[in-house]
Design an enzyme around this catalytic site. Sequence first.
Site, PDB file in Angstrom:
ATOM      1  N   TRP A   1     -48.796  55.102   0.894  1.00 48.95           N
ATOM      2  CA  TRP A   1     -47.839  56.038   1.487  1.00 48.95           C
ATOM      3  C   TRP A   1     -48.512  56.870   2.577  1.00 48.95           C
ATOM      4  CZ3 TRP A   1     -47.598  61.517   1.205  1.00 48.95           C
ATOM      5  CH2 TRP A   1     -46.396  62.093   1.642  1.00 48.95           C
ATOM      6  N   HIS A   2     -49.759  57.279   2.351  1.00 53.78           N
ATOM      7  CA  HIS A   2     -50.470  58.066   3.350  1.00 53.78           C
ATOM      8  C   HIS A   2     -50.824  57.248   4.581  1.00 53.78           C
ATOM      9  CE1 HIS A   2     -51.099  61.135   0.169  1.00 53.78           C
ATOM     10  NE2 HIS A   2     -51.224  61.947   1.197  1.00 53.78           N
ATOM     11  N   GLY A   3     -51.165  55.991   4.411  1.00 54.10           N
ATOM     12  CA  GLY A   3     -51.531  55.164   5.562  1.00 54.10           C
ATOM     13  C   GLY A   3     -52.595  54.157   5.207  1.00 54.10           C
TER      14      GLY A   3
END
Length: 508
Positions: free
Chosen positions: A362-364
Site C-alpha cells: 500500500w505504501h509503495g
Amino acid sequence: MDALFVPLASAIGASVDQIKLISCLLIACPLGSLFIRIPASQPNLKHLFNLLVSVFFFIPVLNLPWGFTQLLGSVLGTYYIAANVKGPNMPWIVFAFVMGHLTVNHVIRAFYNLSYETFEVTGPQMVLTMKLTTFAWNVWDGRTAPGNLDKWQLQKRVTKYPTLLEFLGYSFYFPGVLVGPYLDYASYMSLIDESLFEGKRSPSSTRSIPDGRKRVAYRKMLTGLVFLGIFVVLSPSFYYGIVITPWFMTQGFLYRMAYFQLSGFIERSKYYAIWTLTEGASILTGLGFTGYGPSGESTWEGAANVKILEIELPSNFKVLLDSWNINTNIWLRECIYKRVTPKGKKPGFRSSMLTFATSAFWHGIATGYYLTFFFGGFITTAGRLCRANIRPLVLPPPGAPTTITKRIYDLTGTFVSILILNYVAAPFMLLTFTDSIEAWSRLHWYGFWMIGSTLAFFWLGGSNFLKALQKKEGKVAEKVVTPESHVMPPPLDDVAEELRELQHRMKE
C-alpha cells in the site's frame, strides 16, 4: 491556474505542487463551514458539494484530470462489483481491483523517479483504496447474519446499498480526498443526515450540531500552520537527505547525531501540518464529534490521524506506532488482519504477516520502505521483551505514587524511542537501498547496535535472570501482546512460535 502559484512557490522556495496542495487544504476549511450549513433535509446537495469541490481540487488547481479520471474509474468499478458480486469473495475482488490499480501507479511513480515534492495521483489513491475496500467489507457485513459479526462490523455494516450520487459523495468527501483522513460509509452517512449528533445537542444551542466545533477546528488549523511554517523555514537545512551529503561527514559524531534527530522532527512536521489541517477541515464539516469532556465542552477527536505529543514524547515505541497514521492502522486491523483470520481462530503470525505485506505494498515499492518495515520487526520484538522483563520490576505497588525508578524508566523509553524512530524512518524518506545504507553507515549503525545488543542480552540469559528477579520480588509480569499497529511486521518471538508449531505439525 499555475500563474497564481508559481510566484508564491518561487518566493517561499517550495515546489509548485506543494503550494497547490497546501492551498487546497486551506481552502477546505472555509468550504467546510459552508458544507455544514446545507440542511440535513437536502442530502443530495451535500453529496454534490463534496463531488464538485473534489473536481475543483483535482482539475483546475492540481491539474490532474487524468488522475481524477483514474480515481473515478476505481470508484465506479467498486460500485459495480460490490452491487453485483454476491458471494463471499466480493470484498477480495474489490481489494485486488483497487490495490492492483494502486500498485501500477506506484510502479509508474518509481519508474519516473518522482520526488516527494511532486504531487500526483498515488497519494489520493492510497486514501481511496482504504475507503473502497472498507466499503466492500461493510457491504458484505450487511449481507451477513448479525450474530457472526463483532462490534465494529455491526456498527459499520451497510444494509441499504447507496445510490450512485451517495457513493460518489462518500468517495470524494473533500476534506480528506487528498491526504485523508479516510472514513467508512456509515460514518459518512451519519454526518450527512446529522444522526451523528442525535441526543447530544448542547442545551444552549438551537441547532442539532454541538457547540465548540469551530473552536477546535481553528485550533487544529493554527497547529497545522505552525508546523507548516516550521517545515518551510527549516526543511532546507534539516532533512534526512543531508546525512548523505559531504558536509555531514565533516562534523563531529555527537553533532551529527543531534543534527540528525532534529532533522527527523522537521521531516515529520510536514505530516503534522497536512494531517492537522485536514482534521480541522473535517471537524468544520461536523466529522469527528466524540462527545463531551469533564467540563462540558464538546470533544472532536474522531477525525485525528496523528497524536503529535505521543509521537514526539512517547513512553515506548508501541505508543509511538499507535499514534502515527491512526486511520491506516484501523483499516489494516479491520479489513485485513481480522479478515484473513479463519473463522473461530485467533489472529496469529500468518494474519500479522499478510497484514504487514498489505501495508508495505500500500505504501509503495521503494526499497527504503521495506528496510524500514523489516527492521521494525526487530524493534517491536525488543520493545516487547523490555516490557515483559524490565517494566514489572520498576512498577510501584497498586495505589502507590510513581517512583523515581519508574520515572527514569519512562524517560529512558522516550529518549530511546525517538532515537530509534529517526533511525528506522530514514530509509522511508530516502527511498533507495543505496542511500539508506549510506545514511545508516554514516550514523555508525547506532540503531542496529541498540536493538541488537538488547536482543542479545535477553536471548543470552537476560530474560531468565529478570524473570527470576521478578519472582524473587513478587512481581507479576503483564501479558504482552502484539502492538496494535499493523504497519510493522510481527515481533520475532511470534515468528519463532509459528515455526515451532509448523515443525510440530510436520512431525505429526
